[in-house]
Design an enzyme around this catalytic site. Structure first.
Site, PDB file in Angstrom:
ATOM      1  N   LYS A   4       0.857  -1.183   0.000  1.00  0.00           N
ATOM      2  CA  LYS A   4       0.000   0.000   0.000  1.00  0.00           C
ATOM      3  C   LYS A   4       0.892   1.231   0.000  1.00  0.00           C
ATOM      4  O   LYS A   4       1.666   1.446   0.927  1.00  0.00           O
ATOM      5  CB  LYS A   4      -0.896  -0.007   1.238  1.00  0.00           C
ATOM      6  CG  LYS A   4      -1.762   1.235   1.338  1.00  0.00           C
ATOM      7  CD  LYS A   4      -2.763   1.134   2.466  1.00  0.00           C
ATOM      8  CE  LYS A   4      -3.568   2.403   2.588  1.00  0.00           C
ATOM      9  NZ  LYS A   4      -4.527   2.348   3.681  1.00  0.00           N
ATOM     10  N   LYS A  30      -2.104  -1.450  -4.049  1.00  0.00           N
ATOM     11  CA  LYS A  30      -2.986  -0.284  -3.953  1.00  0.00           C
ATOM     12  C   LYS A  30      -2.168   0.987  -3.981  1.00  0.00           C
ATOM     13  O   LYS A  30      -1.180   1.056  -3.258  1.00  0.00           O
ATOM     14  CB  LYS A  30      -3.753  -0.408  -2.634  1.00  0.00           C
ATOM     15  CG  LYS A  30      -4.650   0.736  -2.314  1.00  0.00           C
ATOM     16  CD  LYS A  30      -5.239   0.542  -0.952  1.00  0.00           C
ATOM     17  CE  LYS A  30      -5.990   1.821  -0.615  1.00  0.00           C
ATOM     18  NZ  LYS A  30      -6.287   1.943   0.751  1.00  0.00           N
TER      19      LYS A  30
HETATM   20  C1  PBG Z   1      -7.666   3.182   5.457  1.00  0.00           C
HETATM   21  C2  PBG Z   1      -7.859   3.109   4.001  1.00  0.00           C
HETATM   22  C3  PBG Z   1      -7.656   4.098   3.011  1.00  0.00           C
HETATM   23  C4  PBG Z   1      -8.137   3.565   1.817  1.00  0.00           C
HETATM   24  C5  PBG Z   1      -8.567   2.278   2.080  1.00  0.00           C
HETATM   25  N1  PBG Z   1      -8.376   2.003   3.422  1.00  0.00           N
HETATM   26  C6  PBG Z   1      -7.183   5.487   3.137  1.00  0.00           C
HETATM   27  C7  PBG Z   1      -5.806   5.828   3.510  1.00  0.00           C
HETATM   28  O1  PBG Z   1      -4.931   4.988   3.686  1.00  0.00           O
HETATM   29  O2  PBG Z   1      -5.590   7.028   3.666  1.00  0.00           O
HETATM   30  C8  PBG Z   1      -8.188   4.282   0.498  1.00  0.00           C
HETATM   31  C9  PBG Z   1      -9.207   3.781  -0.470  1.00  0.00           C
HETATM   32  C10 PBG Z   1      -9.493   4.700  -1.595  1.00  0.00           C
HETATM   33  O3  PBG Z   1      -8.834   5.747  -1.782  1.00  0.00           O
HETATM   34  O4  PBG Z   1     -10.422   4.388  -2.364  1.00  0.00           O
HETATM   35  N2  PBG Z   1      -6.416   3.214   5.940  1.00  0.00           N
END
Ligand code: PBG
Length: 324
Positions: free
Chosen positions: A195, A248
């Site tokens: 991520k 992601k």
């Molecule tokens: C929570 C999380 C996030 C997303 C999914 N789970 C946000 C972040 O890390 O700031 C993002 C999903 C999206 O942008 O569609 N930590």
């Protein structure tokens, strides 16, 4: 001289040799459930996406099943936030209540839950923080303890799979162990394994009401410059027990997706995130691109690059577009 034939010149034969085919089973629909609203509330930065009440999310889950989707991914927005993220693991927290309601009405839908603390923390970070002067730290092990409690409470409320999205070290192993010890050895783990710290999460933070109140997430999310590190992250999560590994955001990281699928051969998910969604929506609204054609091309590319599962805010439409 033999002249090679190109099947793509014929519309019917073109389909016959198409290598990558999309179907409703490829997609997972993210849903936002809020304790603070009665029905549904539009999210300004994500046209077509709503925060939902518990009743409304049950209806959405049924709709998702009816169009042929297999799975949904739940995010919760609690009534109150605090410094311990207590809403994340409360027995009657918003996600826990939503899970029970969904499973009562629609037991066959696979319910995956996002396991993170940012929506429940008053400061909006994904973990327990300590501030030293003008620096802040996210305390890894204290955070993992709360993530374990959260994952366990989701499993107890009926989650089929938990999806930790926090990027703390060691959380997959700790969650696996706790689930097994509590009799939830059938509950799967979808790990947000690679991520990246990304501008493309901007609209989501509106949707989930979770923008960090200070600092940013770069001390725990990955640097977009690093690919080998992403592979190491994925290897660790697999070793610790992840069943599905996720990359992601999706399109800007398609090289990572390809390498993860090639190297590990594990079920691999791609999260086509809020900013990726919002960009195309905005361009389509201006008449610059055709929404459906753009989305289908992107999803085909992600699947071709190795995604077994794609999490996307277009999942419902895609189920309709790809049914036959
Ligand atoms: C929570 C999380 C996030 C997303 C999914 N789970 C946000 C972040 O890390 O700031 C993002 C999903 C999206 O942008 O569609 N930590």
């Amino acid at each position: 001289m033999h002249r090679p034939r190109r099947l793509r010149r014929s519309p019917t034969l073109r389909n016959l040799v198409r290598e990558t085919k999309l179907s409703p089973h490829d997609f997972v629909l993210p849903l936002f459930v809020s304790e603070k609203i009665d029905n549904r509330r539009p999210i300004a930065s994500m046209p077509g996406v709503f925060q939902l009440s518990i009743q409304a999310i049950v209806d959405e889950a049924q709709r998702a099943r009816d169009v042929g989707l297999q799975a949904i991914l739940l995010f919760g927005i609690p009534e109150k936030k605090d410094e311990q993220a207590s809403g994340a693991y409360a027995e009657n927290g918003v996600v826990q209540k939503a899970l029970r309601a969904i499973k009562r009405k629609c037991p066959e839908i696979v319910a995956i839950t996002d396991v993170c603390l940012c929506e429940y923390m008053s400061h909006g970070h994904c973990g327990v923080t300590r501030i030293d002067g003008d620096h802040f730290h996210v305390l890894n092990d204290e955070t993992v303890d709360l993530l374990v409690k959260t994952a366990l409470s989701h499993a107890q409320a009926g989650a089929d799979m938990v999806a930790p999205s926090d990027m703390m070290d060691g959380r997959i192993g700790a969650i696996r162990e706790a689930l097994d010890a509590d009799g939830f050895d059938q509950t799967g783990i979808l790990s947000y394994a690679a991520k990246f710290a990304s501008v493309f999460y901007g609209p989501f933070r509106d949707a989930a009401e979770s923008p960090p109140q200070f600092g940013d997430r770069r001390s725990y999310q990955m640097d977009c410059a690093n690919a080998d590190e992403a592979l190491r992250e994925v290897a660790l999560d697999i070793e610790e027990g992840a069943d599905i590994v996720m990359v992601k955001p999706a399109l800007p990281y398609i090289d990572i997706l390809w390498r993860v699928r090639e190297r590990f051969g594990k079920p691999t998910a791609a999260y086509h995130v809020s900013g990726e969604y919002a960009m195309i929506k905005a361009a389509a609204e201006k008449g610059i691109v055709d929404e459906r054609a753009t989305v289908l091309e992107i999803m085909t590319s992600l699947k071709r690059a190795g995604a077994d599962i794609i999490i996307t805010y277009w999942a419902r439409e895609l189920a309709e577009w790809t049914r036959n």
